[in-house]
Design an enzyme around this catalytic site. Structure first.
Site, short mmCIF file in Angstrom:
data_model
loop_
_atom_site.label_atom_id
_atom_site.label_comp_id
_atom_site.label_asym_id
_atom_site.label_seq_id
_atom_site.Cartn_x
_atom_site.Cartn_y
_atom_site.Cartn_z
N THR A 20 0.85 -1.20 0.00
CA THR A 20 0.00 0.00 0.00
C THR A 20 0.88 1.24 0.00
OG1 THR A 20 -1.86 -1.05 1.08
CG2 THR A 20 -1.53 1.26 1.61
N ARG A 55 -14.63 -5.95 0.86
CA ARG A 55 -14.01 -5.60 2.15
C ARG A 55 -13.43 -4.17 2.09
NH1 ARG A 55 -8.30 -4.41 3.40
NH2 ARG A 55 -8.09 -4.65 5.63
N ASP A 104 -8.60 0.18 6.24
CA ASP A 104 -8.40 1.49 6.86
C ASP A 104 -8.12 2.59 5.83
OD1 ASP A 104 -5.98 0.20 6.21
OD2 ASP A 104 -4.85 1.50 7.58
N GLY A 140 -0.62 -1.23 6.91
CA GLY A 140 -0.54 -2.40 7.77
C GLY A 140 -1.87 -3.12 7.75
N1 ASP Z 1 -3.85 -1.10 5.17
C1 ASP Z 1 -4.16 -1.83 3.96
C2 ASP Z 1 -5.46 -2.56 4.13
O1 ASP Z 1 -5.68 -3.15 5.17
C3 ASP Z 1 -3.10 -2.83 3.58
C4 ASP Z 1 -1.69 -2.34 3.56
O2 ASP Z 1 -1.36 -1.35 4.21
O3 ASP Z 1 -0.86 -2.94 2.84
O4 ASP Z 1 -6.23 -2.60 3.20
#
Ligand code: ASP
Length: 307
Positions: free
Chosen positions: A173, A201, A204, A225
């Site tokens: 991300t 889904r 955050d 995360g």
């Molecule tokens: N925070 C992102 C999510 O849960 C995933 C990531 O940060 O890689 O969709």
């Protein structure tokens, strides 16, 4: 006039060693550096923090190494669903897009939506809004890469939903925070979500106050995360509240909020900039792809804990 500052991240997690050594590492560093240069160019020409974070994130979306835009993680049904959000610190105006399937650069869609009466759009209507604003639209095929298809087949068989950096083929991300010459802050975050996540889904990233937050008086934050855990503690706003209401120093506020993420089963990291232009990039996962640049200085990138 304030000194211009920009920080970016390319995801957090546990990258396999072969991904952070040799050529693979250079590719990550080059991708982060390019995003920093794009954003810095805008800031140097007197552009806003909002535009700088938009275009820095768009550069990372266009780079298939990262889990956003081209090369995004796939849902359990093999589809791509992209989400992004942006916030301007001067007036706390926001734009967020969820479940885009045709918009090439989700962050530009979020940017275009900022200032609208509504804050967040999802699905077909979000793509339609981006199209009506003249943004570039693509077929789903554009987003797919061989790595992603391999990864999807593997995780579909094991039925596990994992953070991108913890998956075999590592990408992440993306996000950016900036301060412009006028001292304005902004934050932007964009993602394909978790590997093998349920279609529909929402993590955050597109949720203002969870993955993204900006307030000129306090800080700008972009998180990465395990998003379900970040959302449970309203992470980005939590960092800001600890600074504003509890008087906690920004690095401590971010570390403490990351501890709270851990308490509810998640790990990850964030990038934070405060009104004085200080940048903090804490994480409690093994790695976070990150970089920052200040004024005319050389861009700096890092992956492991020790810089
Ligand atoms: N925070 C992102 C999510 O849960 C995933 C990531 O940060 O890689 O969709």
């Amino acid at each position: 006039m304030s000194e211009i500052v920009l920080a970016v991240h390319g995801g957090a997690g546990h990258l396999p060693k072969r991904k952070i050594t040799g050529k693979a590492r250079l590719h990550y560093e080059a991708g982060l550096t390019e995003a920093l240069e794009v954003g810095r160019g805008i800031l140097q020409r007197g552009g806003s923090a909002l535009n700088a974070v938009t275009e820095a994130v768009a550069a990372l979306e266009d780079n298939e190494l990262f889990n956003a835009g081209k090369g995004a993680a796939l849902c359990s049904d093999g589809s791509v669903e992209l989400s992004a959000s942006i916030m301007r610190g001067s007036d706390r105006s926001v734009g967020a897009m969820v479940g885009l399937r045709r918009t090439k650069n989700p962050i530009r869609a979020a940017r275009a939506f900022r200032g609208h009466l509504h804050g967040l759009l999802f699905g077909q209507e979000a793509d339609a809004y981006a199209e009506a604003k003249g943004l570039e639209m693509v077929d789903q095929d554009y987003f797919y890469t061989n790595n992603r298809l391999r990864q999807w087949r593997k995780y579909r068989e094991t039925k596990s939903v994992v953070l991108d950096h913890d998956a075999e083929s590592a990408h992440g991300t993306v996000g950016a925070v900036a301060r412009d010459r006028r001292g304005n802050l902004a934050a932007a975050t964009s993602t394909g979500g978790l590997v093998n996540q349920l279609p529909g889904r929402v993590g955050d990233t597109p949720v203002i106050g969870a993955g993204t937050w900006a307030d000129n008086q306090v800080c700008a934050v972009s998180a990465t995360g395990k998003g379900d855990a970040f959302a449970r503690i309203a992470f980005a706003r939590r960092v800001a509240d600890l600074i504003e209401l509890a008087g906690t120093a920004p690095n401590e506020a971010a570390s403490r909020a990351l501890e709270e993420v851990k308490e509810v089963g998640g790990t990850g990291g964030c990038i934070v900039i405060d009104p004085s232009g200080q940048v903090f990039l804490p994480f409690n996962s093994a790695h976070m792809l990150r970089g920052w640049v200040r004024g005319k200085g050389a861009p700096v990138t890092a992956i492991e804990v020790v810089d």
